[in-house]
Design a protein around this motif. Sequence first.
Motif, PDB file in Angstrom:
ATOM      1  N   LEU A   1      44.027  -8.414   0.821  1.00 47.22           N
ATOM      2  CA  LEU A   1      43.594  -9.784   1.100  1.00 47.22           C
ATOM      3  C   LEU A   1      43.401 -10.497  -0.239  1.00 47.22           C
ATOM      4  N   ARG A   2      44.057 -11.645  -0.407  1.00 44.80           N
ATOM      5  CA  ARG A   2      43.940 -12.416  -1.653  1.00 44.80           C
ATOM      6  C   ARG A   2      43.316 -13.766  -1.339  1.00 44.80           C
ATOM      7  N   VAL A   3      42.218 -14.054  -2.007  1.00 47.15           N
ATOM      8  CA  VAL A   3      41.482 -15.295  -1.779  1.00 47.15           C
ATOM      9  C   VAL A   3      41.690 -16.198  -2.983  1.00 47.15           C
ATOM     10  N   TYR A   4      42.162 -17.425  -2.740  1.00 48.05           N
ATOM     11  CA  TYR A   4      42.448 -18.388  -3.798  1.00 48.05           C
ATOM     12  C   TYR A   4      41.410 -19.509  -3.786  1.00 48.05           C
ATOM     13  N   CYS A   5      41.047 -19.945  -4.965  1.00 48.50           N
ATOM     14  CA  CYS A   5      40.156 -21.095  -5.147  1.00 48.50           C
ATOM     15  C   CYS A   5      40.815 -22.006  -6.173  1.00 48.50           C
ATOM     16  N   VAL A   6      41.315 -23.149  -5.722  1.00 47.34           N
ATOM     17  CA  VAL A   6      42.026 -24.071  -6.611  1.00 47.34           C
ATOM     18  C   VAL A   6      41.470 -25.458  -6.408  1.00 47.34           C
ATOM     19  N   ASP A   7      41.727 -26.330  -7.387  1.00 49.12           N
ATOM     20  CA  ASP A   7      41.354 -27.730  -7.243  1.00 49.12           C
ATOM     21  C   ASP A   7      42.044 -28.321  -6.024  1.00 49.12           C
ATOM     22  N   ASP A   8      41.335 -29.150  -5.299  1.00 52.30           N
ATOM     23  CA  ASP A   8      41.852 -29.687  -4.044  1.00 52.30           C
ATOM     24  C   ASP A   8      42.825 -30.835  -4.314  1.00 52.30           C
ATOM     25  N   THR A   9      43.985 -30.488  -4.855  1.00 49.08           N
ATOM     26  CA  THR A   9      45.086 -31.432  -5.002  1.00 49.08           C
ATOM     27  C   THR A   9      46.343 -30.770  -4.456  1.00 49.08           C
ATOM     28  N   PRO A  10      47.267 -31.552  -3.871  1.00 51.67           N
ATOM     29  CA  PRO A  10      48.497 -30.940  -3.344  1.00 51.67           C
ATOM     30  C   PRO A  10      49.271 -30.160  -4.397  1.00 51.67           C
ATOM     31  N   HIS A  11      49.281 -30.655  -5.648  1.00 49.83           N
ATOM     32  CA  HIS A  11      50.029 -29.972  -6.703  1.00 49.83           C
ATOM     33  C   HIS A  11      49.445 -28.595  -6.989  1.00 49.83           C
TER      34      HIS A  11
ATOM     35  N   GLN B   1      43.564 -27.218 -12.756  1.00 47.17           N
ATOM     36  CA  GLN B   1      44.646 -27.104 -11.788  1.00 47.17           C
ATOM     37  C   GLN B   1      45.267 -25.709 -11.726  1.00 47.17           C
ATOM     38  N   GLN B   2      44.779 -24.750 -12.523  1.00 44.35           N
ATOM     39  CA  GLN B   2      45.335 -23.397 -12.485  1.00 44.35           C
ATOM     40  C   GLN B   2      44.643 -22.608 -11.385  1.00 44.35           C
ATOM     41  N   PRO B   3      45.400 -21.873 -10.536  1.00 47.15           N
ATOM     42  CA  PRO B   3      44.771 -21.172  -9.408  1.00 47.15           C
ATOM     43  C   PRO B   3      43.964 -19.962  -9.862  1.00 47.15           C
ATOM     44  N   LEU B   4      42.772 -19.797  -9.274  1.00 45.13           N
ATOM     45  CA  LEU B   4      41.955 -18.608  -9.468  1.00 45.13           C
ATOM     46  C   LEU B   4      42.027 -17.800  -8.173  1.00 45.13           C
ATOM     47  N   HIS B   5      42.108 -16.479  -8.294  1.00 43.87           N
ATOM     48  CA  HIS B   5      42.112 -15.687  -7.076  1.00 43.87           C
ATOM     49  C   HIS B   5      41.530 -14.308  -7.339  1.00 43.87           C
ATOM     50  N   CYS B   6      41.003 -13.715  -6.278  1.00 45.65           N
ATOM     51  CA  CYS B   6      40.534 -12.331  -6.324  1.00 45.65           C
ATOM     52  C   CYS B   6      41.126 -11.607  -5.121  1.00 45.65           C
ATOM     53  N   ALA B   7      41.140 -10.280  -5.174  1.00 48.54           N
ATOM     54  CA  ALA B   7      41.799  -9.487  -4.136  1.00 48.54           C
ATOM     55  C   ALA B   7      40.833  -8.438  -3.596  1.00 48.54           C
ATOM     56  N   PHE B   8      40.947  -8.190  -2.289  1.00 46.11           N
ATOM     57  CA  PHE B   8      40.223  -7.112  -1.630  1.00 46.11           C
ATOM     58  C   PHE B   8      41.266  -6.112  -1.130  1.00 46.11           C
ATOM     59  N   SER B   9      41.202  -4.891  -1.646  1.00 43.47           N
ATOM     60  CA  SER B   9      42.149  -3.854  -1.261  1.00 43.47           C
ATOM     61  C   SER B   9      41.536  -3.025  -0.139  1.00 43.47           C
ATOM     62  N   LEU B  10      42.132  -3.098   1.056  1.00 42.41           N
ATOM     63  CA  LEU B  10      41.630  -2.400   2.234  1.00 42.41           C
ATOM     64  C   LEU B  10      42.540  -1.224   2.582  1.00 42.41           C
ATOM     65  N   GLU B  11      41.955  -0.219   3.239  1.00 41.53           N
ATOM     66  CA  GLU B  11      42.731   0.939   3.678  1.00 41.53           C
ATOM     67  C   GLU B  11      42.300   1.283   5.096  1.00 41.53           C
ATOM     68  N   ARG B  12      43.280   1.393   5.969  1.00 42.47           N
ATOM     69  CA  ARG B  12      42.971   1.777   7.343  1.00 42.47           C
ATOM     70  C   ARG B  12      43.056   3.301   7.459  1.00 42.47           C
ATOM     71  N   PHE B  13      42.231   3.846   8.328  1.00 40.85           N
ATOM     72  CA  PHE B  13      42.159   5.299   8.439  1.00 40.85           C
ATOM     73  C   PHE B  13      43.380   5.878   9.147  1.00 40.85           C
ATOM     74  N   THR B  14      44.018   5.077   9.969  1.00 40.17           N
ATOM     75  CA  THR B  14      45.181   5.570  10.694  1.00 40.17           C
ATOM     76  C   THR B  14      46.140   4.416  10.930  1.00 40.17           C
ATOM     77  N   THR B  15      47.412   4.747  11.027  1.00 41.31           N
ATOM     78  CA  THR B  15      48.422   3.710  11.271  1.00 41.31           C
ATOM     79  C   THR B  15      48.321   3.152  12.678  1.00 41.31           C
ATOM     80  N   ALA B  16      47.535   3.774  13.533  1.00 38.09           N
ATOM     81  CA  ALA B  16      47.355   3.240  14.886  1.00 38.09           C
ATOM     82  C   ALA B  16      46.526   1.957  14.876  1.00 38.09           C
ATOM     83  N   THR B  17      45.792   1.729  13.793  1.00 34.35           N
ATOM     84  CA  THR B  17      45.007   0.497  13.675  1.00 34.35           C
ATOM     85  C   THR B  17      45.953  -0.647  13.360  1.00 34.35           C
ATOM     86  N   MET B  18      46.089  -1.579  14.291  1.00 36.68           N
ATOM     87  CA  MET B  18      47.055  -2.660  14.146  1.00 36.68           C
ATOM     88  C   MET B  18      46.393  -4.017  13.916  1.00 36.68           C
TER      89      MET B  18
END
Length: 919
Positions: free
Chosen positions: A681-691, A756-773
Amino acid sequence: MAIKLNSIDFRKGAVLIYKRHKRTTGDAAPDSPSVGGTLPHFLQEPEDAYIIKSNPIRLRCRAAPALQIFFKCNGEWVHQNQHMSQEYLDQDTGLKVREVMINVSRQQVEDFHGPEDYWCLCVAWSHLGTSKSRKATVRIAYLRKNFEQDPQGKEVPIKGMIVLHCRPPEGVPAAEVEWLKNEELVSSLSDDNIDTRADHNLIINEARLSDSANYTCLASNIVAKRRSATATVVVFVNGGWSLWTEWSPCSVDCGRGVQKRSRTCTNPAPLNGGAFCEGMSVQKSTCNALCPVDGGWEEWSEWTLCSAQCERQRWRECNAPAPRHRGKMCEGESHAMENCTGGICTQNGKMLHDVKPQSMDGSNDVALYSGLAAGVIAVAVLIISVTLYRRSQSEYGVDVIDSSALAGGFQTFNFKTARQGNPLLLNSSMQPELTAGQTYSGPICFQDSIDKELFDPLPDMMVKVQSSFMVSLGVADRAEYHVKAHTEGYSATQGRKPNLLAPNGPLGPCKAQLRSSGVFGHLGGRLVMPNTGVSLLVSHGAIAEDTSWEMYMLINQAQSSAPSEERCEILLGPEVTYGPPGLSLSSPVAMTIAHCAEVSAENWNIQLKRQTKDNKWEEVMSVEDESTSCYCLLDSKSCHLLLDEPGSYALVGEPLNEHAGKRLKVAVFGSLEASSLNYSLRVYCVDDTPHAFQGVVSAETSRGGLLLEEPKTLLFKGNTYSLQVSIQDLPQFLWSIKPFTTCQEFSFCQVWSSNQQPLHCAFSLERFTTATMQLSCKISVRQVKGHEQILQVYTSVAEREKETLPFFMQADCTVTSQTGAKAFKIPLSIRQRICATFDTANAKGKDWQLLAQKLHIQRNLSYFAKQRSPSGVILSLWEAQHQASGDLDSLASALEEISKIHSKSLAHSPSETEPDFNQ
């Protein structure tokens, strides 16, 4: 355990021991050292001791001369079986030395209950008597775990006194206290400014910045060491104002203007959470600039008498008025000379005698009367021409009385309506049937690539213009322009409607273009930077006829140098350049730049800056000031500029207090990692401009990221507090996350000066089994002591085949420029009528200032006053402000309101008549 013996038994035992000793040794000589005339004296007495844990301690006595030594503990004799003794001869004195030892266990000490501590002493005797040693106490050593008082963290101003209190845990023996500063012993620092007292307190006499640290109280005795809670000491510096700068020159060259001076919160700058300076950083004052006075000629003097050379002269002076305050000198000659005989003069200065003076005078009279007659005829012709011109112009409403003459030029036409912020421009030259729809066949570029309804077929829309003039043109009171969206191109792609905000929907349609260009002529046009909120409008007539310019516009992607660290300025929008440098226009261009500031004059000092030839940035104007060099209209999300000079421009803000805020756009993207069990999961925090957000969309598109929740806007205040991003409500029985990563943080400076440069952080998750969808959780983005936004994630993490984007998303964004009438919302005929009416002031008060007032463009009117067509420039600014909505209704309503005002003025002046536009 000590054996209880009474005093009689003890004396009997001592006598028996003495007799046994005599039998074994025999009678000693009188002068033998062992029978000297002294009592026993102790060479070693028992010492105080502490029992550590369950280990017994050993007490020791040594005396000479001594026949026997016994221990006595707590007033009772210790059984001799518990004594360990040895005897040897002192080589120096020749006396017999006896040494005795006993062990004392923890159980013995614990079982003793008396008024004082457990104690033991030694009793030694010889044939002359006995001697007693000192009492030695035996105690059980310990050190409690909890401090009676932990040191507390403090925030103190620089040069203030710091006192950290510490009361160590209870212990036997009493604990000794030491202080650690960032895990280093304070005593080893040799700092005279730090004082550790006997009461265990730590005192810093004058706090310095280097004293900001983590302090720990360390208590120890023979049993253990204990650490207190860590106290964080922060030495802060409150901000202080620098000296005021000199007052700037007056903003105008003539009349009443504004001058200002500024100061910065850098003396010193606030540090470590110190308070920002109170008060304003900018002061403004009115000023009066002396207006230039151009010189004027006085009346000519009388002609002089005719000279011998047949000439006469006259003079005049530039004193009516004399030039002052940089005014211009009079143009023309101050001295005139002419022949006073009409050119009939001999070389010696005398008149020819064959020409009679009477005939000369008669010819002069004929010329005079002929000139007067010609002048009268010219004036009559001029009057007749003006009358005919005004009569003809009345048929077209040049002098508009009500809005019917203006609105009559609004022709019905169809166009595909752009969504708000859409860079597609309307083609006002197309005039299809009212029931027919019209679309663009080229690729579509979207201003907001994450709109929920981005791929929805556009619904039927109606642009309504309300005014009474439609009756005069034989049209209904309210014209309705039907707009139908073209949906065939979309339905032919995949047969279903992708939703960008669905958990696994596609990302942005195309990569943001950083440069746009086009060739513009006399008809003007518009340049658009797709998906950036940046556009440029060149008005009709700004470029001379039979002339064209290749104009361009670009966004600087490098780290901008426009903000100033000294003045705590930040970039509020993209840095935009338009050109070419030698561009020559008769009216200013209208540039629109999106910004992220929460606009408030009390909290922000927002300025427009321009890059000079040596790559430095100079201030053009403050958005609150008035200037004749450019115009700035700031609304909640965009800044609309009127510019005369090509170059690089940037919108820069200086916060005036901690309440200044800017908008952030926060979004969460997700994608499967190389391992099928891992999900990011990647969460971005940027200035609120379309560019700024377009850069995020482009990056995630390239890495296959999916937008998991509709991006939200977060207000970020300039109060120096950081931004925290945390993951919540993650199902622990299905998913795991790396330790210590559930909450991540951006520092205040990272977010505030992101430029105007994007800042982001990441959360690395792991599921215990591939049955988790399925994955469901919440992402919290909040500023400490500020606002919070929650992003709800609910998505399927199953691997998918790559989806094919609709055809209009696969194409490059090429609709970046439009020329001619199709680039404008206001039809050319309407624009020309408005300009013809309002550019000329009249007695009825209908001039361009009234037009500006009704269009809510009331600031900095001196800028429009210097323009060749003030009304045309006002309409260009209105076009730039309403390019997204194309709200012609508001323009028509303003014109109708002006007509109503004028109708009321006519009621008070019935003698005045106006032409009838219905004829």
